[in-house]
Design a protein around this motif. Structure first.
Motif, PDB file in Angstrom:
ATOM      1  N   ASN A   1       2.931   0.544 -14.429  1.00  0.00           N
ATOM      2  CA  ASN A   1       1.473   0.685 -14.527  1.00  0.00           C
ATOM      3  C   ASN A   1       1.125   1.734 -15.577  1.00  0.00           C
ATOM      4  O   ASN A   1       1.587   2.885 -15.482  1.00  0.00           O
ATOM      5  CB  ASN A   1       0.902   1.088 -13.164  1.00  0.00           C
ATOM      6  CG  ASN A   1      -0.602   1.214 -13.195  1.00  0.00           C
ATOM      7  OD1 ASN A   1      -1.139   2.212 -13.653  1.00  0.00           O
ATOM      8  ND2 ASN A   1      -1.292   0.202 -12.693  1.00  0.00           N
TER       9      ASN A   1
ATOM     10  N   TRP B   1      -5.983   0.892  -8.808  1.00  0.00           N
ATOM     11  CA  TRP B   1      -5.236  -0.146  -8.088  1.00  0.00           C
ATOM     12  C   TRP B   1      -6.086  -1.382  -7.785  1.00  0.00           C
ATOM     13  O   TRP B   1      -5.575  -2.504  -7.804  1.00  0.00           O
ATOM     14  CB  TRP B   1      -4.645   0.428  -6.810  1.00  0.00           C
ATOM     15  CG  TRP B   1      -3.620   1.491  -7.066  1.00  0.00           C
ATOM     16  CD1 TRP B   1      -3.665   2.790  -6.677  1.00  0.00           C
ATOM     17  CD2 TRP B   1      -2.392   1.342  -7.783  1.00  0.00           C
ATOM     18  NE1 TRP B   1      -2.552   3.478  -7.102  1.00  0.00           N
ATOM     19  CE2 TRP B   1      -1.752   2.599  -7.787  1.00  0.00           C
ATOM     20  CE3 TRP B   1      -1.776   0.273  -8.431  1.00  0.00           C
ATOM     21  CZ2 TRP B   1      -0.523   2.811  -8.407  1.00  0.00           C
ATOM     22  CZ3 TRP B   1      -0.541   0.492  -9.053  1.00  0.00           C
ATOM     23  CH2 TRP B   1       0.073   1.733  -9.031  1.00  0.00           C
TER      24      TRP B   1
ATOM     25  N   ASP C   1       0.834  -1.203   0.000  1.00  0.00           N
ATOM     26  CA  ASP C   1       0.000   0.000   0.000  1.00  0.00           C
ATOM     27  C   ASP C   1       0.869   1.252   0.000  1.00  0.00           C
ATOM     28  O   ASP C   1       0.569   2.236  -0.693  1.00  0.00           O
ATOM     29  CB  ASP C   1      -0.929   0.003   1.213  1.00  0.00           C
ATOM     30  CG  ASP C   1      -2.000  -1.073   1.125  1.00  0.00           C
ATOM     31  OD1 ASP C   1      -2.603  -1.207   0.050  1.00  0.00           O
ATOM     32  OD2 ASP C   1      -2.215  -1.771   2.131  1.00  0.00           O
TER      33      ASP C   1
ATOM     34  N   GLN D   1       3.920   1.489  -1.137  1.00  0.00           N
ATOM     35  CA  GLN D   1       4.575   1.594  -2.441  1.00  0.00           C
ATOM     36  C   GLN D   1       3.637   2.204  -3.484  1.00  0.00           C
ATOM     37  O   GLN D   1       4.043   3.031  -4.314  1.00  0.00           O
ATOM     38  CB  GLN D   1       5.046   0.220  -2.898  1.00  0.00           C
ATOM     39  CG  GLN D   1       6.168  -0.363  -2.042  1.00  0.00           C
ATOM     40  CD  GLN D   1       6.621  -1.723  -2.525  1.00  0.00           C
ATOM     41  OE1 GLN D   1       6.843  -1.932  -3.721  1.00  0.00           O
ATOM     42  NE2 GLN D   1       6.751  -2.667  -1.607  1.00  0.00           N
ATOM     43  N   LYS D   2       2.365   1.812  -3.457  1.00  0.00           N
ATOM     44  CA  LYS D   2       1.393   2.391  -4.385  1.00  0.00           C
ATOM     45  C   LYS D   2       1.210   3.889  -4.108  1.00  0.00           C
ATOM     46  O   LYS D   2       1.056   4.692  -5.042  1.00  0.00           O
ATOM     47  CB  LYS D   2       0.059   1.661  -4.278  1.00  0.00           C
ATOM     48  CG  LYS D   2       0.089   0.246  -4.831  1.00  0.00           C
ATOM     49  CD  LYS D   2      -1.233  -0.482  -4.596  1.00  0.00           C
ATOM     50  CE  LYS D   2      -1.193  -1.889  -5.149  1.00  0.00           C
ATOM     51  NZ  LYS D   2      -2.459  -2.636  -4.876  1.00  0.00           N
ATOM     52  N   THR D   3       1.211   4.252  -2.832  1.00  0.00           N
ATOM     53  CA  THR D   3       1.112   5.676  -2.484  1.00  0.00           C
ATOM     54  C   THR D   3       2.280   6.449  -3.053  1.00  0.00           C
ATOM     55  O   THR D   3       2.114   7.538  -3.617  1.00  0.00           O
ATOM     56  CB  THR D   3       1.049   5.833  -0.952  1.00  0.00           C
ATOM     57  OG1 THR D   3      -0.202   5.325  -0.480  1.00  0.00           O
ATOM     58  CG2 THR D   3       1.185   7.286  -0.532  1.00  0.00           C
TER      59      THR D   3
ATOM     60  N   LEU E   1       4.166  -2.448 -10.771  1.00  0.00           N
ATOM     61  CA  LEU E   1       3.971  -1.164 -10.102  1.00  0.00           C
ATOM     62  C   LEU E   1       4.617  -0.034 -10.885  1.00  0.00           C
ATOM     63  O   LEU E   1       3.986   0.994 -11.153  1.00  0.00           O
ATOM     64  CB  LEU E   1       4.567  -1.245  -8.693  1.00  0.00           C
ATOM     65  CG  LEU E   1       4.340  -0.058  -7.760  1.00  0.00           C
ATOM     66  CD1 LEU E   1       2.871   0.062  -7.384  1.00  0.00           C
ATOM     67  CD2 LEU E   1       5.196  -0.207  -6.504  1.00  0.00           C
TER      68      LEU E   1
ATOM     69  N   THR F   1       1.957   6.761  -6.858  1.00  0.00           N
ATOM     70  CA  THR F   1       0.857   7.642  -7.249  1.00  0.00           C
ATOM     71  C   THR F   1       1.211   9.101  -7.011  1.00  0.00           C
ATOM     72  O   THR F   1       0.945   9.955  -7.869  1.00  0.00           O
ATOM     73  CB  THR F   1      -0.419   7.267  -6.477  1.00  0.00           C
ATOM     74  OG1 THR F   1      -0.720   5.884  -6.706  1.00  0.00           O
ATOM     75  CG2 THR F   1      -1.599   8.108  -6.916  1.00  0.00           C
TER      76      THR F   1
END
Length: 631
Positions: free
Chosen positions: A369, A602, A334, A336-338, A366, A341
């Motif tokens: 994407n 996501w 989570d 890493q996605k933040t 990731l 983004t």
């Protein structure tokens, strides 16, 4: 015939010039993407390891815009016992005082070839080659008093019958703050100083360099004169070179406006490593730079981009470890996605830091994407969107277990934090030394700390003998372990003395190759020879990591709108936004009557048509990224 020949020649050179200018502008028109060696190899990377990574990048990441492969700092330092970040006398320099690759790690550089052969191989892969460089001139060249090259004539620089040398141009009082023994500014008011800098960058162009990451000239170490002159040199080179500045500590939009037109990217934050505190620290400064219209502003022969630093994802090393990769990223998925983004929404350059030889599918998906990359390149009107509400919900998801590699906080005792302060501050003079036994000493902060008593750091017995390269002077101490911790105080090789408060990464397992050296002065100051700052125990509450809910918006090139929710809280939180508030960012439409088709990236969830508001429960430290197509 002669007229036709000269006309043809004129048209050829005109076309060549236009192609060169357009090529440079094109390369700066989007935030650069690529790979940097530091997060996975520290400074010890070899030619073989670098080219192995470059080959995989050309095969797997180039199609996604990752085109630069960059050798980070100290490529000229010999990898031998005693060599570390601020060591002196271990660098390879040529007769003109210029840095040359270590031939043991970079064998193709032998014979004065520099990075020529490496650059050729990188170019043959369809990639671009970059290097990290430091400010001014090295202390090693200064001490050797090397002559200065007149690159126009190919001999030693002379003026008014005098041959100029390193000591004539070096400014010892302006040594790099985080590498005091390494480099110092040169006097750019002297033609000899300008000749030296010119010889550096002309050599980089001859090697085939496409990007220079110029360190210790920005933020706390601001040297506008050198930045300005280097920018002018790069403008005049036959080879276009992207110009990047690092580090980016203590940077404000006002300061950046002095340099953005001279460069193509510039760091605006401290070093970013794989801790949640580092990720969260980027929200305020990225907001400020977008509000100041600095994203994609005018740059050197194109545009410039505020840089949020490399992406420490995948297979990494530890900060300042002096060794290659050996662990996975400490951020959970989570987090890493933040990070991805926010970097995309802020249009930061995307420089991946993990060893791509061990690029796992999760990390690959990731960083490639398609929506993230689309936003990073082609979105516009990128800014924070403060019109969101939040409410906490019970956390039904089991949090990802965190690595216990480092303690979360650098607290020496309850209510006290070990910090770095200017040595000019008399309040830092509070340390004293006590011997416990022949193998251990303790350094204690003796100032009044209430009921907690003194805070002590303990000297560990060195794991190298003195004749193996670690230097001890009177009351010099290699590293300390704080009471109750199995970690040494070993400042990151990339922290660059910028922290008011030492971050968790400043503690690491005690090892022979720790970079940090400390000296206890007779006035009670504990000085870092690595940073030039003094340690102090601050009686303050422990550092607070930003919390709350944040949001960003951006416009897509096909009329879509991107909306990102970020949950900085330590618990699952529902974040909501009214569609009508989009009118505060995107005027010209009756947003009160608008409905939007909504998809979350996501999770892959299709929300269908939404009216009134958008809402989603976001995991701790996680994010949601919506693609909106609104009527």
């Amino acid at each position: 015939m002669k007229i036709c020949f000269f006309i043809s020649l004129f048209l050829f050179f005109l076309a060549f010039s236009l192609h060169r200018v357009s090529s440079e502008i094109e390369r700066a028109s989007f935030p650069p993407r690529g790979w940097n060696s530091y997060d996975s190899f520290c400074w010890t990377i070899s030619e073989e390891e670098f080219l192995q990574n470059a080959e995989i990048i050309s095969q797997r990441l180039k199609a996604h815009g990752y085109e630069y492969v960059v050798v980070d700092y100290l490529w000229y330092r010999r990898k031998v016992p005693g060599a570390y970040v601020d060591s002196l006398g271990f660098d390879v320099i040529d007769q003109w005082g210029r840095m040359m690759p270590d031939p043991e790690r970079w064998p193709s550089s032998r014979g004065g070839k520099g990075f020529t052969e490496v650059a050729k191989k990188v170019h043959s892969m369809g990639l671009k080659f970059g290097i990290h460089v430091m400010r001014g001139i090295s202390t090693q060249a200064y001490n050797a008093n090397t002559p200065i090259l007149n690159s126009v004539k190919g001999n030693a620089y002379e003026d008014f019958g005098r041959q100029w040398r390193a000591r004539d141009i070096g400014i010892k009082e302006r040594a790099c703050a985080w590498m005091q023994n390494g480099f110092m500014s040169v006097n750019t008011k002297l033609e000899a100083g300008r000749a030296f800098l010119r010889s550096l960058y002309e050599q980089y162009a001859e090697w085939g360099v496409d990007l220079v990451k110029h360190d210790c000239v920005f933020g706390d170490d601001m040297d506008l004169e050198e930045i300005t002159f280097v920018s002018e040199v790069l403008k005049r080179l036959d080879r276009p070179i992207l110009y990047s500045l690092s580090p980016g500590t203590s940077v404000t939009p006002a300061m950046a406006k002095d340099v953005n037109g001279l460069v193509n990217m510039y760091r605006i934050t401290g070093d970013d490593w794989d801790t949640w505190g580092d990720v969260a620290a980027h929200f305020d400064i990225s907001r400020d730079f977008s509000a100041a219209s600095m994203i994609g502003a005018k740059g050197l022969l194109g545009k410039s981009w505020p840089d949020l630093d490399m992406l420490p994802l995948g297979w990494l090393t530890d900060p300042g470890s002096n060794q290659g990769p050996h662990r996975t990223c400490n951020l959970n998925i989570d987090e890493q996605k933040t990070q991805m983004t926010l970097w995309a929404m802020a249009k930061s350059p995307l420089m991946f830091g993990g060893d791509v030889r061990r690029l796992d599918d999760t990390t690959y998906n990731l960083i490639t994407n398609p929506t993230i990359l689309e936003i990073n390149y082609f979105s516009s009107n990128n800014r924070e969107f403060p019109y969101v509400t939040r409410r906490k919900v019970s956390n039904t998801k089991t949090p990802t277990r965190r690595s216990k590699r480092f303690p979360k906080e650098v607290s020496t005792s309850s209510g006290h934090v070990l910090g770095l302060n200017s040595c000019k501050d008399p309040s830092v003079n509070g340390w004293s030394i006590e011997a416990l036994d022949q193998d251990m000493e303790q350094i204690c902060w003796m100032e009044n700390l209430g009921s907690h008593g003194p805070v002590c750091l303990y000297k560990r017995k060195p794991l190298l003998d003195l004749d193996q390269g670690i230097i001890y002077g009177q009351r010099k101490l290699h590293s300390f372990a704080s009471d109750g911790l199995e970690f040494c105080l070993d400042a990151s090789a990339r922290q660059k003395l910028t922290s008011k408060e030492l971050k968790s990464r400043s503690f690491s397992p005690c090892r022979w190759d720790a970079n940090q050296m400390w000296e206890l002065k007779y006035n009670g100051a504990l000085v870092s020879n690595y940073s030039g700052l003094c340690a102090k125990v601050n009686s303050v509450r422990a550092k607070t990591i930003p919390g709350g809910a944040r949001s960003w918006v951006a416009a897509g090139r096909k009329g879509e709108i991107y909306l990102a929710f970020f949950n900085l809280n330590p618990e699952r939180t529902v974040i909501s936004a009214k569609i009508s508030n989009m009118g505060k960012v995107f005027p010209g439409k009756n947003w009160n009557q608008t409905s939007c088709k909504c998809r979350e990236v996501w999770s892959g969830k299709d929300f269908g048509v939404v009216k009134g508001y958008i809402s989603m429960a976001v995991e701790m430290h996680g994010c949601a990224l919506f693609v909106l197509n609104c009527d």
